[in-house]
Design a protein around this motif. Structure first.
Motif, PDB file in Angstrom:
ATOM      1  N   TRP A  36       3.608 -32.742 -10.996  1.00 32.73           N
ATOM      2  CA  TRP A  36       5.053 -32.960 -10.861  1.00 32.73           C
ATOM      3  C   TRP A  36       5.843 -31.923 -11.651  1.00 32.73           C
ATOM      4  N   ALA A  39       5.194 -28.218  -9.844  1.00 37.69           N
ATOM      5  CA  ALA A  39       5.426 -28.027  -8.414  1.00 37.69           C
ATOM      6  C   ALA A  39       6.633 -27.145  -8.095  1.00 37.69           C
ATOM      7  N   PRO A  40       7.764 -27.260  -8.822  1.00 41.83           N
ATOM      8  CA  PRO A  40       8.925 -26.440  -8.447  1.00 41.83           C
ATOM      9  C   PRO A  40       8.731 -24.939  -8.651  1.00 41.83           C
ATOM     10  N   PHE A  41       7.724 -24.517  -9.395  1.00 41.83           N
ATOM     11  CA  PHE A  41       7.572 -23.101  -9.728  1.00 41.83           C
ATOM     12  C   PHE A  41       6.592 -22.369  -8.823  1.00 41.83           C
ATOM     13  N   GLY A  42       5.980 -23.059  -7.869  1.00 39.64           N
ATOM     14  CA  GLY A  42       5.135 -22.405  -6.896  1.00 39.64           C
ATOM     15  C   GLY A  42       3.734 -22.118  -7.397  1.00 39.64           C
ATOM     16  N   ARG A  55       8.448 -27.186 -19.733  1.00 41.80           N
ATOM     17  CA  ARG A  55       8.852 -28.167 -18.729  1.00 41.80           C
ATOM     18  C   ARG A  55       8.678 -29.592 -19.266  1.00 41.80           C
ATOM     19  N   PHE A 206       1.088 -29.746  -3.951  1.00 39.91           N
ATOM     20  CA  PHE A 206       2.083 -29.653  -5.020  1.00 39.91           C
ATOM     21  C   PHE A 206       1.586 -28.809  -6.199  1.00 39.91           C
ATOM     22  N   TRP A 207       0.252 -28.846  -6.417  1.00 38.11           N
ATOM     23  CA  TRP A 207      -0.332 -28.065  -7.514  1.00 38.11           C
ATOM     24  C   TRP A 207      -1.753 -27.691  -7.095  1.00 38.11           C
TER      25      TRP A 207
END
Length: 292
Positions: A36, A39-42, A55, A206-207
């Motif tokens: 979680w 995930a936003p950082f690719g 984070r 997601f990861w």
């Protein structure tokens, strides 16, 4: 036969809830948190530890707030549901590993034929013959190993393993059940390990590091499952070898050869069946029918 014993033992996976499901759920919950957070950082920054620490620090202040408590409860509930799913998946893995499905046997037929050739070549090189009933015929190696116990016990003693096993279990000393149970637990833990691979694989979009984790769990679980199945089958056969004579004496079957042969085994089986396979009564028509 052995399949019935395995079905009953398979239900005992739920008895090891804490060791097999809750403890593995702790690292899975941690993995969910990391997935979680990252995930936003690719995919490029999936292994950036500094970014992960920043984070988590950013959101660490919300842990003691109402929002954090709600998130924690949701996470705990999700892990619990996942553990329930894993329990059912472990039973599916067990059924898959036993390799009894006709459709699976058709798909895996090249592998079955390869294992048969290996067994026949080993027998030829060793100067001995392998009975047809001992050759591989199930879709998986583990399935063949389980089936072989039935065949070996029936060929050597003429008894049904499923019928004599509950009686033999009550005759064991304190040490034997522990050995058998330990071997089964090793195998059951392997099915659970493979089942945990699916939740990890589900996190991979997601990861991505969870994908190699899932593949590792599958490989380690399969290897552990083979060892556990082999040990379990060896201990089951050993229990029959050691205790079957004692069972024969208890049910009143004499042993003129001082061991259980196929003839005595059939008599033991007949007694334990308790009349389940009585011959059909002769009718008047049967009595008047000329013998051939």
């Amino acid at each position: 036969m052995m399949d019935g014993i395995l079905s009953e033992l398979g239900k005992r996976i739920a008895d090891r809830w804490f060791a097999f499901l809750i403890l593995p759920g702790v690292p899975f919950a941690a993995t969910v948190v990391v997935a979680w957070a990252m995930a936003p950082f690719g995919a490029v920054h999936a292994l950036d530890l500094d970014l992960l620490v920043r984070r988590l620090d950013t959101h660490g202040a919300t842990v003691t707030t109402t929002k954090g408590i709600v998130i924690g409860c949701l996470l705990l509930g999700a892990v619990t549901v996942t553990a329930l799913l894993v329990r059912e998946l472990s039973l599916a893995v067990h059924r898959l590993w036993t390799g009894r499905s006709n459709a699976l046997c058709r798909v895996m037929n090249p592998g079955i034929q390869r294992r048969r050739r290996v067994a026949l070549d080993a027998a030829e090189n060793g100067g001995y013959a392998v009975p047809e009933r001992y050759l591989p015929h199930r879709a998986t190696w583990i399935g063949d190993r389980f089936a072989l116990v039935d065949e070996r016990v029936a060929a050597q003693y003429g008894v049904s393993l499923a019928r004599v096993w509950p009686r033999l279990w009550q005759l064991h000393d304190l040490r034997t059940p522990k050995i058998v149970t330990a071997a089964w637990d090793e195998y059951a833990a392997a099915t659970v390990r493979v089942a945990w691979a699916l939740p990890y694989a589900a996190l991979s979009p997601f990861w991505w590091p969870t994908l190699p984790i899932a593949l590792t769990l599958i490989c380690l679980g399969w290897s552990q499952g083979r060892r556990g199945a082999d040990d379990f089958c060896l201990t089951c056969e050993a229990a029959v070898d050691v205790q079957l004579r004692r069972l024969a004496h208890i049910v009143g079957v004499s042993l003129p050869h001082q061991r259980v042969t196929v003839a005595e085994g059939h008599e033991i089986d007949r007694i334990l069946a308790k009349g389940a396979y009585l011959p059909l009564p002769r009718t008047d028509d049967d009595a008047q029918r000329p013998s051939r």
